[in-house]
Design a protein around this motif. Structure first.
Motif, mmCIF file in Angstrom:
data_model
loop_
_atom_site.group_PDB
_atom_site.id
_atom_site.type_symbol
_atom_site.label_atom_id
_atom_site.label_comp_id
_atom_site.label_asym_id
_atom_site.label_seq_id
_atom_site.Cartn_x
_atom_site.Cartn_y
_atom_site.Cartn_z
ATOM 1 N N ARG A 81 5.070 5.098 -12.728
ATOM 2 C CA ARG A 81 4.713 4.938 -11.306
ATOM 3 C C ARG A 81 5.386 3.694 -10.735
ATOM 4 O O ARG A 81 5.878 3.686 -9.618
ATOM 5 C CB ARG A 81 3.187 4.810 -11.145
ATOM 6 N N ASN A 93 -3.481 1.400 2.723
ATOM 7 C CA ASN A 93 -3.871 0.774 1.450
ATOM 8 C C ASN A 93 -3.122 -0.504 1.110
ATOM 9 O O ASN A 93 -2.622 -0.670 0.008
ATOM 10 C CB ASN A 93 -3.706 1.764 0.274
ATOM 11 N N ARG B 587 -11.002 0.870 -3.652
ATOM 12 C CA ARG B 587 -9.792 1.477 -3.084
ATOM 13 C C ARG B 587 -8.573 0.565 -3.313
ATOM 14 O O ARG B 587 -7.498 1.026 -3.700
ATOM 15 C CB ARG B 587 -9.979 1.712 -1.581
ATOM 16 N N THR B 591 -5.387 1.362 -5.485
ATOM 17 C CA THR B 591 -4.025 1.265 -4.942
ATOM 18 C C THR B 591 -3.133 0.470 -5.899
ATOM 19 O O THR B 591 -1.997 0.867 -6.197
ATOM 20 C CB THR B 591 -4.057 0.577 -3.566
ATOM 21 N N MET B 592 -3.665 -0.651 -6.362
ATOM 22 C CA MET B 592 -2.877 -1.477 -7.292
ATOM 23 C C MET B 592 -2.502 -0.677 -8.525
ATOM 24 O O MET B 592 -1.373 -0.750 -9.011
ATOM 25 C CB MET B 592 -3.680 -2.713 -7.711
ATOM 26 N N ARG B 593 -3.496 0.071 -9.014
ATOM 27 C CA ARG B 593 -3.221 0.890 -10.201
ATOM 28 C C ARG B 593 -2.168 1.950 -9.864
ATOM 29 O O ARG B 593 -1.266 2.227 -10.648
ATOM 30 C CB ARG B 593 -4.516 1.556 -10.678
ATOM 31 N N ALA B 594 -2.277 2.577 -8.667
ATOM 32 C CA ALA B 594 -1.337 3.641 -8.284
ATOM 33 C C ALA B 594 0.085 3.104 -8.173
ATOM 34 O O ALA B 594 1.026 3.752 -8.603
ATOM 35 C CB ALA B 594 -1.776 4.257 -6.960
ATOM 36 N N ILE B 595 0.224 1.895 -7.629
ATOM 37 C CA ILE B 595 1.596 1.413 -7.446
ATOM 38 C C ILE B 595 2.111 0.684 -8.680
ATOM 39 O O ILE B 595 3.169 0.057 -8.648
ATOM 40 C CB ILE B 595 1.758 0.549 -6.175
ATOM 41 N N GLY B 596 1.354 0.762 -9.805
ATOM 42 C CA GLY B 596 1.937 0.325 -11.067
ATOM 43 C C GLY B 596 1.270 -0.843 -11.767
ATOM 44 O O GLY B 596 1.820 -1.380 -12.724
ATOM 45 N N PRO B 689 -6.461 5.405 -10.308
ATOM 46 C CA PRO B 689 -5.526 5.309 -9.180
ATOM 47 C C PRO B 689 -5.858 6.350 -8.111
ATOM 48 O O PRO B 689 -5.472 6.197 -6.957
ATOM 49 C CB PRO B 689 -4.166 5.599 -9.802
ATOM 50 N N LEU B 690 -6.592 7.409 -8.488
ATOM 51 C CA LEU B 690 -6.975 8.449 -7.523
ATOM 52 C C LEU B 690 -7.822 7.891 -6.390
ATOM 53 O O LEU B 690 -7.848 8.425 -5.290
ATOM 54 C CB LEU B 690 -7.786 9.541 -8.240
ATOM 55 N N ALA B 692 -7.213 5.493 -4.680
ATOM 56 C CA ALA B 692 -6.319 5.123 -3.586
ATOM 57 C C ALA B 692 -6.089 6.305 -2.651
ATOM 58 O O ALA B 692 -5.769 6.141 -1.482
ATOM 59 C CB ALA B 692 -5.007 4.625 -4.156
ATOM 60 N N MET B 693 -6.249 7.493 -3.219
ATOM 61 C CA MET B 693 -5.926 8.697 -2.445
ATOM 62 C C MET B 693 -7.121 9.222 -1.655
ATOM 63 O O MET B 693 -6.986 10.189 -0.920
ATOM 64 C CB MET B 693 -5.455 9.807 -3.402
#
Lengths: 226, 697
Positions: A81, A93, B587, B591-596, B689-690, B692-693
């Motif tokens: 990712r 976000n 959230r 987001t932090m987890r989603a972007i890596g 990370p979900l 964030a969505m």
């Protein structure tokens, strides 16, 4: 770049299995500017989540940049990712306590192998690219919705990802601002050759995509292009 | 760096959470730092108080002791059963010769003594007895004393007739079966009219039959140490004479601990007035606001009898106008006036206090034992019987800067010779006395036959020494009289240093040149004792002080329990606040987890936040704590009440800053906040990370 083979996704709602995606197979090539279209509940976000490696398929395989995501460990998925994907969210976000510069720099710091100078150059390049060079010290709360989404785009691009995934990036914006965002994404797609894959149910935006993948009730219902 | 930046910004952004956690950390830190300084001060105060008053650095005693030595007595209130060591001089000289760190060794022995000074009737009868002896006949004083005694008898008579409880007590107890008749005899006018003729017999009658009918708690019980007073004064540098004078070198004698003298030997009413004065002047209390002072006034009023029963009717009459003036009362009765006088308020206390000492105190028994008096000190001997010695009270002593310490001031000291005598050691003097007694009587071979011949009616036919019985008895009588004379002379007799220091001793105080060498010297004492067969063992001051030595430890333990409880509560509150913050930020974390961002990045962010919180607020708490310590270190906490002065070992407690404690408290506080962050951090790491969505579809 992205390849889905017979992908299905089911959610458990209590004891009931609710299918979100049914037997989806598709390929998205490098440098594409593609829209996933469909009404609410059609499975657009689920599809993006699977491609974005934040969720796993119930059946089938999802490959991103040649890697089968179902075979990757959590840490590797996170790395994927970070290095390969960029995310733009419907609700922007951003990290509320950081200013524009820090928000954009954040993923670069996670990469760990960049010098301060390089990080700075990249942040300045992308913030000016999205037209926020003059707002570096602003916090998200001090920006308009459109400006926030621009920050989010800069943050998604700053790692130079191969693919940027955007989930309804204009849903929370007025149409003029939304159009501005689409124009920006298009221009970056042209200049940086970054693959863009975003979901929307806005007809006017769909018309501007080079390729449109249509979903309905979790199934591919057709494809088109402008 | 970004983790730190985010953490710092979060700390600043989430003001409510930061305030809650901050207040807890500041409070916990201040409490732990000030509490530790307080316990340190109490502990070192008690240590100084113990070491510089009685325990010295080390105590030595017999290796064969049945119990460990506890100089303040056992928990049951008795004296430790430690036996004794025979030759003090040998032990002292051997130890000092072999262990250069020892400065001096002083022989000691501890015991409980009691003394019954007699009630007010006994005291007045004793005065009368002295006055009736020729040639001095102070008729006015004799008359006044007689009137006082008569008034006391009248009181007893009234009490007997009006107090049903007491009357029935007299009726049940065989010892008092003659009480009604005795009271009737003593109240009869004839008893007093011809008092001067046959006064001695009447005094005996009053002393034996009437005085015991006055019930009181007049027995003094106290803890005393036998020692060599001169050496004691020399080695315990803070020792000083408070009242009277030091026991002269070479003399036997007794010194009361001034604290004990003022708090137990002094007249109860005077003691309470002193206490009120002290609290008003030193602690700024007032009678109107302080419940404790009001209680003292009430106690004085209810025990006004302790004054009016001691003042003779003639003196009472003279005091009435003055009492009416000072109280502004029209009462004519002395008793009512005294009670009214004692019912003092803030406005009149100073005047009444002065009046008490100027006008009332001279007519009452202000101290139950007076300085300069010779009194019989009674103690339990090693064989379990009571044993008495007449000792002269030379004065009272205290320890500089511990004047109000119960630890240092609650015991009295007597010379070692008197101590040995009371304890039942055969001293050199005693041995000599018994030899002299035998020689005077010419009965060096006084055996069973002689004894029998003395006490049987028929003289034995073959007595080895053919003296008649009457001659033998008269010899015994004169020898006994000589012994008694010697015993009385003891008061004025001089003794050598060897008399005091030679011979057996129960325990001894070892004073070191350097107090830090306690452990080393104790080890050396054990080695020397075993090599030279001294038969002794050593205890450090803490062990020797018994339960007193443990008190500081107990106080510290209580503090630690409190601090731990507060830290646990703090940990829970911190955890909850962080958990709430985690939920609010899910959230953002998603987001932090989603972007890596890896899970460990999230953990590190939380730990940074905990570290920042504990560092900022821990330092604020430390600063406040140090400020409080410095202020208290300058002003001191006043010891209000005996319990406080006991723990403070002085009139005020001064705190001082201890760098180590501050460091430990800071580390501990950081540990608490880091540990309490673990659970919220784990919950945060689990955020998908979900998150964030969410809301996007």
């Amino acid at each position: 770049m992205i390849e889905l083979k017979n992908v299905s996704k089911e959610y458990l709602l209590g004891t009931v299995r609710v299918p979100a995606l049914k037997d989806i197979s598709l390929t998205i090539g490098s440098g594409e500017f593609t829209v996933i279209a469909g009404p609410s509940g059609s499975g657009k976000t689920t599809l993006l989540n699977l491609i974005g490696c934040v969720d796993t398929a119930s059946a089938g395989t999802v490959s991103v940049a040649g890697q089968d995501t179902s075979k990757l460990h959590e840490t590797k998925l996170t790395d994927l990712r970070l290095h390969t994907l960029g995310f733009i969210f419907q609700t922007f976000n951003l990290i509320s306590v950081l200013d524009v510069y820090d928000n954009v720099e954040f993923p670069l710091l996670l990469m760990k192998n960049l010098s301060k100078q390089e990080r700075r150059e990249r942040v300045l390049y992308f913030t000016s690219k999205v037209g926020l060079g003059g707002h570096l010290k602003h916090r998200p709360g001090e920006l308009s919705g459109g400006q926030r989404q621009r920050v989010a785009i800069a943050r998604a691009l700053v790692t130079r990802p191969k693919v940027v995934l955007a989930d309804e990036p204009t849903a929370n914006l007025d149409s003029a601002t939304g159009q501005g965002i689409i124009d920006l994404m298009k221009s970056i797609n042209g200049s940086e050759k970054t693959t863009f894959l975003f979901s929307t149910h806005d007809q006017s935006i769909m018309q501007q995509a080079r390729r449109v993948i249509r979903l309905h009730d979790g199934m591919l219902t057709g494809e088109g292009g402008s | 760096m970004i983790h730190f930046k985010i953490a710092l910004r979060n700390v600043l952004a989430q003001k409510f959470k930061t305030a809650v956690i901050g207040i807890i950390i500041v409070f916990g830190t201040v409490l732990a730092i000030v509490g530790n300084a307080f316990v340190d001060a109490v502990s070192s105060g008690m240590e100084r108080s113990l070491i510089s008053s009685i325990t010295g650095h080390i105590q030595i005693f017999s290796k064969d002791a049945k119990e460990k030595l506890s100089v303040y007595g056992t928990s049951e209130g008795g004296v430790s059963d430690i036996g004794h060591v025979n030759d003090f001089l040998r032990v002292r000289d051997t130890l000092i010769r072999n262990i250069p760190e020892i400065k001096d060794i002083i022989p000691m022995g501890s015991n409980m003594a009691f003394f019954s000074p007699g009630n007010i009737m006994d005291v007045r009868l004793e005065e009368l007895r002295a006055l009736l002896k020729p040639p001095k006949r102070d008729t006015a004083r004799i008359h006044a004393l007689k009137n006082h005694l008569r008034a006391m008898v009248s009181d007893i008579n009234d009490d007997f007739h009006n107090n049903v409880e007491k009357a029935s007590l007299f009726a049940q107890d065989n010892d008092f079966k003659n009480a009604p008749a005795d009271i009737a005899k003593a109240t009869a006018p004839g008893f007093w009219t011809g008092f001067d003729s046959g006064g001695e017999q009447k005094i005996e009658f009053l002393a034996n039959r009437i005085a015991p009918l006055i019930f009181d708690d007049n027995v003094l019980m106290f803890h005393f140490f036998g020692t060599v007073p001169q050496a004691f004064a020399r080695e315990f540098g803070l020792f000083e004479i408070a009242k009277g004078s030091m026991i002269p070198p070479g003399m036997r004698g007794f010194l009361f601990g001034d604290y004990f003298y003022e708090n137990y030997v002094k007249h109860r009413i005077a003691r309470r007035l002193d206490s009120i004065k002290r609290k008003i002047e030193k602690d700024g209390q007032t009678i109107s606001r302080s419940k404790a002072l009001q209680d003292l006034v009430t106690a004085n009023v209810s025990q006004a009898a302790e004054i009016y029963s001691q003042v003779s009717p003639d003196e009472a009459r003279k005091l009435v106008p003055a009492l009416q003036r000072i109280t502004g009362s029209g009462d004519k009765g002395f008793r009512e006036l005294v009670a009214g006088f004692l019912r003092t308020t803030d406005a009149d206390f100073a005047d009444r206090y002065r009046f008490f000492y100027d006008h009332i105190a001279p007519h009452i028994v202000l101290y139950r034992v007076k300085i300069g008096e010779i009194f019989p000190l009674t103690a339990i001997s090693k064989s379990g019987y009571t044993s008495s010695v007449n000792v002269k009270v030379y004065g009272t002593f205290q320890f500089k800067s511990f004047e109000s310490s119960m630890i240092a001031g609650n015991f009295s000291i007597v010379d070692m010779i008197s101590f040995r005598e009371m304890y039942g050691f055969m001293t050199a003097e005693k041995k000599e006395q018994s030899k002299a007694l035998e020689k005077e009587m010419g009965i060096s071979n006084f055996g069973r036959d002689e004894m029998e011949s003395m006490f049987s009616k028929s003289a034995p036919a073959a007595a080895p020494n053919n003296e008649p019985d009457s001659a033998l008895i008269s010899k015994m009588k004169s020898a006994a009289a000589a012994a008694l004379g010697r015993k009385q002379n003891v008061i004025g007799q001089e003794y050598s240093k060897e008399d005091f220091e030679g011979g057996p001793f129960p325990h001894a105080t070892v004073i070191l040149k350097n107090p830090r060498k306690i452990k080393h010297v104790m080890k050396r004492i054990a080695e020397v004792s075993s090599a030279e067969k001294l038969g002794i063992q050593a205890e450090d001051w803490r062990e020797a002080a018994g339960f007193m030595g443990q008190l500081a430890f107990v106080v510290r333990a209580i503090l630690y329990v409190c601090v731990i409880v507060i830290f646990i509560v703090a940990a829970f509150i911190i955890m909850n606040s962080m958990l709430m913050a985690t939920m609010e930020r899910s959230r953002e974390i998603g987001t932090m987890r989603a972007i890596g961002a890896q899970k460990k990045t999230i953990l590190s962010m939380f730990l940074n936040e905990a570290f920042i919180l504990s560092a900022i607020f821990g330092l604020i708490g430390t600063a406040i704590g140090i400020l409080i310590i410095l202020i208290i270190g300058h002003v001191g906490i006043p010891a209000s009440g005996d319990i406080a002065s006991f723990f403070f070992s002085g009139p005020r407690l001064y705190l001082s800053v201890n760098g180590w404690h501050i460091l430990i408290v800071l580390l501990f506080m950081s540990l608490v906040s880091v540990l309490s962050t673990q659970y919220p951090a784990i919950r945060a790491m689990r955020i998908s990370p979900l998150e964030a969505m969410q809301r996007s579809e």
